[in-house]
Design a protein around this motif. Sequence first.
Motif, mmCIF file in Angstrom:
data_model
loop_
_atom_site.group_PDB
_atom_site.id
_atom_site.type_symbol
_atom_site.label_atom_id
_atom_site.label_comp_id
_atom_site.label_asym_id
_atom_site.label_seq_id
_atom_site.Cartn_x
_atom_site.Cartn_y
_atom_site.Cartn_z
ATOM 1 N N ARG A 199 1.592 4.518 -3.155
ATOM 2 C CA ARG A 199 1.116 5.880 -2.906
ATOM 3 C C ARG A 199 1.694 6.892 -3.888
ATOM 4 O O ARG A 199 1.171 7.990 -4.017
ATOM 5 N N GLN A 256 0.825 -1.208 0.000
ATOM 6 C CA GLN A 256 0.000 0.000 0.000
ATOM 7 C C GLN A 256 0.858 1.256 0.000
ATOM 8 O O GLN A 256 0.573 2.226 -0.724
ATOM 9 N N ARG A 257 1.927 1.270 0.774
ATOM 10 C CA ARG A 257 2.799 2.449 0.822
ATOM 11 C C ARG A 257 3.590 2.609 -0.469
ATOM 12 O O ARG A 257 3.869 3.728 -0.901
#
Length: 473
Positions: A64, A60-61
């Motif tokens: 980004r 998820q990071r």
Amino acid sequence: MSEADMSEHAPDNVVYLARTERGQGRAIPGRVERLRRHIEGRLVGTLRQGLEEAQEQLHQRANRGDDEADTYRRDMQMVRLHRHDMEEVLRAGLEYRFAGLIDPASVDPPPLPADGTPAARTLAHLRSRTRTTTEPATRALDAAIPRVRVGEPLNPLAPAPMADLLLRVQQRPPLSEPARELVLDALGRAVGRVLPDLHREAVTQLTGEGPAAAPGAPASTTFEEEARHAARAVRSRDRVEAARQRVGEEIERCLEGRRPPGLIEQLIRDAWARLLLLVHLGDGPDSENWVRHCAVMERLVWSVDTPPDETSRRRLVLEIPLLLHEVADGLRQVLHDPFEVSKLLRALEAEYLRCLTRNDPNLARFSANDDSAAATHREGDVRRVAALPEGTWMEILGAQGERLRARLAGHAPDGRLIFANRAGFKVLERSTEELAAAVANGQAKLLDDHELLNDGLSRVIRRLVERRAGHGE
């Protein structure tokens, strides 16, 4: 009395795990050893769940799109690359703590982390989850271990040693600091969910206050009916197809965003895919065997895709001998023609030789020199053994007759050589004279010897290791 004699006269509820450096057998009650194996299996499964959670957060990071996305993407690769190593740290650390139940002086107490650190937060979390379960488990271990007073600091399942073990697991892969903290938090949460149950299971197993054993299966089952044969064939075919799909997914995940040389990609998609399929069908995708072979595949891709910085190059130099031996072990399981195995290994060696000598004309010339005569006699030289640089990998015959692949981790004050496994835990010590004699009689060998590595690559690896240790030019 020999170890064989000890085993012959030992009661059924005693298992001899290993020998001390003085040659004495270390005995542990059978029920405690069964508990260790049970706890190990449960914790390995929990570790995998925690790493899956950490991988999802890193993914998820990485998506980004900010300035740190590439760093998190690299961290994801590092967790995949080292997942088997992390399991090995867990297994070795748990065995180390259980050995302390037999010989408390052989283990160090877990250090208390500094206040406010992620390690301190993990320890506090585990303590809060096991406030009412740690003491009963400690009492049960104390009652099960004769002649040793087992208090909480010696209990392998107490919060402090468990938090220290998770910290060691988390430190295995080289991660950025935010990713390191994220992984430790994920592992702490995963273990915190199961640790109270493990304490209760320990009490049950050690005191015998558990449910009765399940009745055995029927003595025989017959399948002579055609419909049952057909159903079984369909199930077998579906199982193979599911395994093929899982193998394909694992390979694509490993190669995603990376372009290894054609030789490496072909090896992975052909021979290594067959090996993974056999392991999946034989042991399953949750087995240690599956994780280990997937990790070798990850390390193989990493080894030809390392950044050109000096730190990565030094790590690659130490990794190549062990990696080539592990690749050879896997290839021999699926390629029954030894000449085909040898051909692939020689091609891999040539690839590594080009990688290591690139932009270094001195090393390129050195790799072409013929010093095979000196190499023939180097193993029997005590001075040569004493000068082995830290990080050197060897294969050494252990006390039980097993062959251990171990890394030279340092020298004891009395000059004995200390060897550790991949997890970083000490596995044995040898004096220079003992090791030189073992090499001479075939009970020990360097993993960059001429049995597997060609002369040029062996010399280059040794020269680069010696440079790092300050022994070379």
